[in-house]
Write a protein that holds these residues in place. Structure first.
Motif, mmCIF file in Angstrom:
data_model
loop_
_atom_site.group_PDB
_atom_site.id
_atom_site.type_symbol
_atom_site.label_atom_id
_atom_site.label_comp_id
_atom_site.label_asym_id
_atom_site.label_seq_id
_atom_site.Cartn_x
_atom_site.Cartn_y
_atom_site.Cartn_z
ATOM 1 N N HIS A 1 -24.802 21.628 16.443
ATOM 2 C CA HIS A 1 -25.402 20.330 16.764
ATOM 3 C C HIS A 1 -26.782 20.508 17.380
ATOM 4 O O HIS A 1 -27.754 19.850 16.981
ATOM 5 C CB HIS A 1 -24.490 19.566 17.729
ATOM 6 N N ASN A 2 -26.887 21.407 18.359
ATOM 7 C CA ASN A 2 -28.161 21.594 19.056
ATOM 8 C C ASN A 2 -29.235 22.143 18.122
ATOM 9 O O ASN A 2 -30.400 21.743 18.195
ATOM 10 C CB ASN A 2 -27.964 22.525 20.246
ATOM 11 N N ALA A 3 -28.840 23.068 17.250
ATOM 12 C CA ALA A 3 -29.799 23.616 16.292
ATOM 13 C C ALA A 3 -30.279 22.537 15.319
ATOM 14 O O ALA A 3 -31.469 22.485 14.968
ATOM 15 C CB ALA A 3 -29.178 24.780 15.530
ATOM 16 N N ALA A 4 -29.364 21.670 14.887
ATOM 17 C CA ALA A 4 -29.744 20.596 13.967
ATOM 18 C C ALA A 4 -30.702 19.612 14.633
ATOM 19 O O ALA A 4 -31.655 19.127 14.005
ATOM 20 C CB ALA A 4 -28.496 19.866 13.473
ATOM 21 N N LEU A 5 -30.472 19.312 15.912
ATOM 22 C CA LEU A 5 -31.369 18.405 16.629
ATOM 23 C C LEU A 5 -32.764 19.015 16.767
ATOM 24 O O LEU A 5 -33.770 18.329 16.562
ATOM 25 C CB LEU A 5 -30.806 18.114 18.020
#
Length: 385
Positions: free
Chosen positions: A290-294
């Motif tokens: 999730h954090n990488a996608a954001l």
């Protein structure tokens, strides 16, 4: 390592369920700079507060038992990191780890330390206190890990005794101390010291490279309280690690000798495993994705801003960096001024880093962030360049 393309994603990532509720961050500010100071989740804050209540209620009992309780907390952290509990020690931050590690390397006259121009300032300064340093210039636009590895190896000299490398570079958010590079340095008999400030919590197996010394913060991506970090030392070097200040635990040797600080506040270390436990309960792989996608979403939006250039990145990291237009943030005072102007006028926290010919901007992704925060930054930033 991947060369990014300035293409807007098909759609923004979904919000992480319950992510914002886990933090007490000011809702009037968009916190897109988790990588600098982290943020402590509410359950971890509460665990630390309970420990402080305990210390205030019976200081004698708390401090007498502290070394054994720290050892137990260390063992819990070691399980999360895949480390030997006797091979890591709690420390305050990565810079302290660098100093402890450098003091344990037996430098001789004529030895040199190789660093890179991506290195964290206080870590590089610590190296320069021990021996002459050689600085390898790493162009932020180097295309991939192989190019980084080749540049570092080309900087070695017959006098190179040790190499200090970022695991993940702070300004440009890319992998530098790759397992292949560390293996090639070890094969040359060079001692490797890795600044893993951003690794715990962001990558699944931060100690996989097998560095001689590795030091990383738990308070950034591991959800631990501020002032929580670890130093990992290979078996061959543990006997030479000495506390920067002698303590009553010196006779035990590493790691207990470097953890005892008399009447220091140990509650952050004792609560640190709670942060890593929380990460596991949330599903660490899901959080990282999730954090990488954001971060990727934010970088793609910023790549559409005239004058901004996306930099090569390492897939799966929760930070992305772009170069600013030439003439912008070329010095640290200029970078700091732009960072604070964005914070004051937009209510957005980002990292602005200085670089000759034009500095850069770094954005992070965390479970408390929302896609519209990056959209607002991208819309407003042109007026500040």
């Amino acid at each position: 390592m991947t060369q990014p393309k300035p293409i807007r994603p098909a759609g923004p990532p979904a919000e992480f369920p319950g992510g914002r509720a886990l933090f007490r961050l000011d809702p009037a500010v968009s916190h897109l700079n988790h990588g600098s100071f982290g943020a402590v989740p509410v359950p971890v804050q509460e665990a630390q507060a309970a420990l402080r209540e305990e210390a205030h209620a019976d200081p004698d009992a708390f401090f007498i038992d502290a070394p054994d309780r720290i050892a137990a907390a260390r063992a819990r952290v070691a399980r999360h990191l895949g480390a030997d509990p006797d091979g890591i020690a709690f420390i305050a931050n990565a810079t302290e780890g660098a100093n402890l590690a450098l003091d344990a390397v037996p430098f001789a006259d004529g030895d040199e330390i190789l660093v890179t121009d991506h290195g964290y300032g206080t870590v590089v300064a610590a190296a320069a206190r021990r021996a002459p340093i050689t600085t390898v210039a790493l162009d932020p636009h180097l295309p991939d890990e192989d190019a980084v590895r080749e540049r570092v190896l080309a900087g070695l000299t017959p006098r190179t005794r040790a190499v200090v490398l970022d695991h993940i570079s702070s300004p440009t958010a890319r992998l530098i101390a790759s397992p292949r590079l560390l293996a090639e340095l070890a094969a040359r008999g060079i001692t490797t010291l890795v600044d893993g400030a951003h690794a715990p919590g962001m990558i699944a197996d931060p100690l996989a490279g097998g560095a001689d010394f590795w030091f990383g913060n738990l308070h950034k991506w591991g959800y631990a309280p501020s002032g929580s970090a670890v130093l990992a030392v290979a078996p061959a070097h543990r006997g030479r690690v000495r506390a920067l200040v002698p303590s009553w635990e010196d006779a035990h040797g590493f790691p207990r000798s470097v953890e005892n600080r008399a009447t220091a506040d140990y509650t952050g270390w004792l609560a640190a495993p709670e942060g890593l436990d929380l990460l596991d309960r949330l599903d660490a792989a899901k959080v990282r994705a999730h954090n990488a996608a954001l971060a990727a979403y934010g970088a793609a939006l910023l790549a559409e801003v005239p004058g901004l250039t996306p930099l090569p990145h390492t897939e799966g990291l929760a930070m992305r960096a772009l170069r600013l237009p030439p003439g912008t943030a070329e010095t640290q005072p200029q970078a700091s001024a732009l960072r604070e102007r964005i914070a004051a006028e937009l209510g957005i926290r980002v990292l602005i880093w200085a670089w000759p010919g034009g500095g850069g901007i770094r954005v992070c992704g965390q479970i408390y962030n929302r896609p519209e925060e990056y959209e607002r930054l991208a819309a407003a930033l042109p007026a500040h360049l």
